[in-house]
Design a protein around this motif. Sequence first.
Motif, PDB file in Angstrom:
ATOM      1  N   ILE A   1      -2.825 -17.160  16.852  1.00  0.00           N
ATOM      2  CA  ILE A   1      -2.259 -15.985  17.514  1.00  0.00           C
ATOM      3  C   ILE A   1      -2.993 -14.742  17.028  1.00  0.00           C
ATOM      4  O   ILE A   1      -3.101 -14.515  15.823  1.00  0.00           O
ATOM      5  N   VAL A   2      -3.507 -13.956  17.955  1.00  0.00           N
ATOM      6  CA  VAL A   2      -4.256 -12.747  17.601  1.00  0.00           C
ATOM      7  C   VAL A   2      -3.634 -11.546  18.300  1.00  0.00           C
ATOM      8  O   VAL A   2      -3.417 -11.568  19.519  1.00  0.00           O
ATOM      9  N   CYS A   3      -3.345 -10.525  17.522  1.00  0.00           N
ATOM     10  CA  CYS A   3      -2.753  -9.293  18.045  1.00  0.00           C
ATOM     11  C   CYS A   3      -3.849  -8.246  18.194  1.00  0.00           C
ATOM     12  O   CYS A   3      -4.535  -7.909  17.224  1.00  0.00           O
ATOM     13  N   VAL A   4      -4.019  -7.742  19.398  1.00  0.00           N
ATOM     14  CA  VAL A   4      -5.069  -6.769  19.688  1.00  0.00           C
ATOM     15  C   VAL A   4      -4.524  -5.355  19.509  1.00  0.00           C
ATOM     16  O   VAL A   4      -3.545  -4.969  20.160  1.00  0.00           O
ATOM     17  N   VAL A   5      -5.141  -4.597  18.605  1.00  0.00           N
ATOM     18  CA  VAL A   5      -4.681  -3.238  18.308  1.00  0.00           C
ATOM     19  C   VAL A   5      -5.846  -2.255  18.386  1.00  0.00           C
ATOM     20  O   VAL A   5      -7.010  -2.647  18.423  1.00  0.00           O
ATOM     21  N   GLU A   6      -5.479  -0.975  18.375  1.00  0.00           N
ATOM     22  CA  GLU A   6      -6.500   0.069  18.483  1.00  0.00           C
ATOM     23  C   GLU A   6      -7.214   0.302  17.156  1.00  0.00           C
ATOM     24  O   GLU A   6      -8.438   0.305  17.095  1.00  0.00           O
ATOM     25  N   ASP A   7      -6.471   0.527  16.081  1.00  0.00           N
ATOM     26  CA  ASP A   7      -7.104   0.792  14.788  1.00  0.00           C
ATOM     27  C   ASP A   7      -6.230   0.336  13.624  1.00  0.00           C
ATOM     28  O   ASP A   7      -5.168  -0.256  13.823  1.00  0.00           O
ATOM     29  N   ILE A   8      -6.683   0.613  12.418  1.00  0.00           N
ATOM     30  CA  ILE A   8      -6.014   0.130  11.208  1.00  0.00           C
ATOM     31  C   ILE A   8      -4.590   0.659  11.079  1.00  0.00           C
ATOM     32  O   ILE A   8      -3.721  -0.001  10.512  1.00  0.00           O
TER      33      ILE A   8
ATOM     34  N   LEU B   1      -3.033 -13.221  13.208  1.00  0.00           N
ATOM     35  CA  LEU B   1      -4.176 -12.396  12.833  1.00  0.00           C
ATOM     36  C   LEU B   1      -4.280 -11.199  13.772  1.00  0.00           C
ATOM     37  O   LEU B   1      -3.481 -11.052  14.702  1.00  0.00           O
ATOM     38  N   TYR B   2      -5.264 -10.355  13.540  1.00  0.00           N
ATOM     39  CA  TYR B   2      -5.467  -9.147  14.347  1.00  0.00           C
ATOM     40  C   TYR B   2      -6.891  -9.089  14.877  1.00  0.00           C
ATOM     41  O   TYR B   2      -7.794  -9.780  14.396  1.00  0.00           O
ATOM     42  N   HIS B   3      -7.061  -8.239  15.878  1.00  0.00           N
ATOM     43  CA  HIS B   3      -8.399  -7.857  16.314  1.00  0.00           C
ATOM     44  C   HIS B   3      -8.358  -6.350  16.571  1.00  0.00           C
ATOM     45  O   HIS B   3      -7.616  -5.889  17.437  1.00  0.00           O
ATOM     46  N   VAL B   4      -9.125  -5.606  15.787  1.00  0.00           N
ATOM     47  CA  VAL B   4      -9.128  -4.138  15.881  1.00  0.00           C
ATOM     48  C   VAL B   4     -10.238  -3.692  16.815  1.00  0.00           C
ATOM     49  O   VAL B   4     -11.426  -3.915  16.536  1.00  0.00           O
ATOM     50  N   LEU B   5      -9.853  -3.057  17.909  1.00  0.00           N
ATOM     51  CA  LEU B   5     -10.831  -2.637  18.917  1.00  0.00           C
ATOM     52  C   LEU B   5     -11.634  -1.409  18.488  1.00  0.00           C
ATOM     53  O   LEU B   5     -12.779  -1.227  18.890  1.00  0.00           O
TER      54      LEU B   5
ATOM     55  N   VAL C   1      -2.364  -1.842  12.615  1.00  0.00           N
ATOM     56  CA  VAL C   1      -2.228  -3.024  11.755  1.00  0.00           C
ATOM     57  C   VAL C   1      -1.186  -2.753  10.678  1.00  0.00           C
ATOM     58  O   VAL C   1      -0.285  -3.571  10.434  1.00  0.00           O
ATOM     59  N   MET C   2      -1.286  -1.598  10.042  1.00  0.00           N
ATOM     60  CA  MET C   2      -0.352  -1.238   8.979  1.00  0.00           C
ATOM     61  C   MET C   2       1.073  -1.142   9.505  1.00  0.00           C
ATOM     62  O   MET C   2       2.030  -1.593   8.854  1.00  0.00           O
ATOM     63  N   ALA C   3       1.240  -0.559  10.697  1.00  0.00           N
ATOM     64  CA  ALA C   3       2.574  -0.405  11.287  1.00  0.00           C
ATOM     65  C   ALA C   3       3.209  -1.766  11.564  1.00  0.00           C
ATOM     66  O   ALA C   3       4.384  -2.003  11.258  1.00  0.00           O
ATOM     67  N   ILE C   4       2.428  -2.690  12.135  1.00  0.00           N
ATOM     68  CA  ILE C   4       2.959  -4.015  12.458  1.00  0.00           C
ATOM     69  C   ILE C   4       3.225  -4.820  11.197  1.00  0.00           C
ATOM     70  O   ILE C   4       4.230  -5.533  11.092  1.00  0.00           O
ATOM     71  N   GLU C   5       2.332  -4.716  10.219  1.00  0.00           N
ATOM     72  CA  GLU C   5       2.532  -5.433   8.957  1.00  0.00           C
ATOM     73  C   GLU C   5       3.814  -4.978   8.267  1.00  0.00           C
ATOM     74  O   GLU C   5       4.504  -5.776   7.626  1.00  0.00           O
ATOM     75  N   ASN C   6       4.139  -3.709   8.389  1.00  0.00           N
ATOM     76  CA  ASN C   6       5.351  -3.182   7.750  1.00  0.00           C
ATOM     77  C   ASN C   6       6.634  -3.775   8.334  1.00  0.00           C
ATOM     78  O   ASN C   6       7.691  -3.716   7.711  1.00  0.00           O
ATOM     79  N   THR C   7       6.543  -4.338   9.534  1.00  0.00           N
ATOM     80  CA  THR C   7       7.730  -4.944  10.149  1.00  0.00           C
ATOM     81  C   THR C   7       8.051  -6.308   9.534  1.00  0.00           C
ATOM     82  O   THR C   7       9.186  -6.782   9.637  1.00  0.00           O
ATOM     83  N   ALA C   8       7.048  -6.952   8.926  1.00  0.00           N
ATOM     84  CA  ALA C   8       7.197  -8.303   8.357  1.00  0.00           C
ATOM     85  C   ALA C   8       7.660  -9.321   9.409  1.00  0.00           C
ATOM     86  O   ALA C   8       8.276 -10.341   9.075  1.00  0.00           O
ATOM     87  N   GLN C   9       7.367  -9.059  10.681  1.00  0.00           N
ATOM     88  CA  GLN C   9       7.790  -9.927  11.774  1.00  0.00           C
ATOM     89  C   GLN C   9       6.628 -10.691  12.399  1.00  0.00           C
ATOM     90  O   GLN C   9       6.836 -11.508  13.293  1.00  0.00           O
TER      91      GLN C   9
ATOM     92  N   ASN D   1     -11.133  -4.952  10.866  1.00  0.00           N
ATOM     93  CA  ASN D   1     -10.235  -4.093  10.111  1.00  0.00           C
ATOM     94  C   ASN D   1     -10.995  -3.499   8.929  1.00  0.00           C
ATOM     95  O   ASN D   1     -11.995  -4.057   8.473  1.00  0.00           O
ATOM     96  N   ILE D   2     -10.545  -2.365   8.422  1.00  0.00           N
ATOM     97  CA  ILE D   2     -11.157  -1.773   7.242  1.00  0.00           C
ATOM     98  C   ILE D   2     -10.827  -2.650   6.039  1.00  0.00           C
ATOM     99  O   ILE D   2      -9.686  -3.060   5.847  1.00  0.00           O
ATOM    100  N   SER D   3     -11.850  -2.939   5.227  1.00  0.00           N
ATOM    101  CA  SER D   3     -11.671  -3.885   4.141  1.00  0.00           C
ATOM    102  C   SER D   3     -12.575  -3.543   2.960  1.00  0.00           C
ATOM    103  O   SER D   3     -13.575  -2.845   3.115  1.00  0.00           O
ATOM    104  N   ASP D   4     -12.220  -4.064   1.789  1.00  0.00           N
ATOM    105  CA  ASP D   4     -13.073  -3.932   0.607  1.00  0.00           C
ATOM    106  C   ASP D   4     -14.068  -5.076   0.515  1.00  0.00           C
ATOM    107  O   ASP D   4     -15.049  -5.003  -0.223  1.00  0.00           O
ATOM    108  N   THR D   5     -13.791  -6.149   1.250  1.00  0.00           N
ATOM    109  CA  THR D   5     -14.623  -7.349   1.199  1.00  0.00           C
ATOM    110  C   THR D   5     -15.075  -7.741   2.606  1.00  0.00           C
ATOM    111  O   THR D   5     -14.629  -7.162   3.594  1.00  0.00           O
ATOM    112  N   VAL D   6     -15.940  -8.748   2.670  1.00  0.00           N
ATOM    113  CA  VAL D   6     -16.486  -9.183   3.966  1.00  0.00           C
ATOM    114  C   VAL D   6     -15.368  -9.646   4.898  1.00  0.00           C
ATOM    115  O   VAL D   6     -15.375  -9.363   6.095  1.00  0.00           O
ATOM    116  N   LEU D   7     -14.399 -10.379   4.338  1.00  0.00           N
ATOM    117  CA  LEU D   7     -13.205 -10.787   5.084  1.00  0.00           C
ATOM    118  C   LEU D   7     -12.007 -10.061   4.508  1.00  0.00           C
ATOM    119  O   LEU D   7     -11.809 -10.050   3.287  1.00  0.00           O
TER     120      LEU D   7
END
Length: 205
Positions: A82-89, A104-108, A92-100, A63-69
């Motif tokens: 649990i890891v959610c596989v997504v296309e891009d950031i 973690l994620y894996h950005v392809l 990630v933002m869309a899913i995070e907005n659901t608060a559901q 994911n795009i980040s300001d830090t190493v992690l």
Amino acid sequence: MDFSSKLLENAVNEVSRLPGIGKRTALRLVLHLLKQPKENTKYLTEALTHLRNDVKSCKKCHNISDTVLCDICSNPKRNAEIVCVVEDIRDVMAIENTAQYRGLYHVLGGKISPIEGIGPQNLQIESLVEKVKEGEIKELIFALSSTMEGDTTNFYIYKQIEQYGITTSTIARGISVGDELEYADEVTLGRSIVNRIPFEQSIKG
């Protein structure tokens, strides 16, 4: 489009290179910037320069980040099994907005698309398979858009990890076929995550 200034023309040409922005929109944006105090333009250029020079890719999820992690991967309250596989950031933002979702994620970084010359080797698939091999992941959620490219990518990854026997699921089809996740409303997307179905079932369907 005739310009009275070469400087104006150059600025418009550069802005129009951005996706979804034509020459007329670019001209409107550039003229807007010219009307603003010089400090505003300075802040914009500095923000873009810092973005290009200092932005990082999370070494764990890409994911795009300001830090190493990134903040998500470094959060001890997230469920690392649990890891959610997504296309891009944006996904990630869309899913995070659901608060559901609290995993973690894996950005392809894209989807397999032979027409565009994008193969598995161009995406962050190998690092995902390595994560699965390490045995920490208990469930992989495929959350790519329900397009031919998204389904192809899901199936390719599934075949790569099938032998490791982890649970694989896909978001429920509350998201219309062909829709991108970033455009789905938060309630629908949230329900799609919560009511995910086994990936094998989606193949048979």
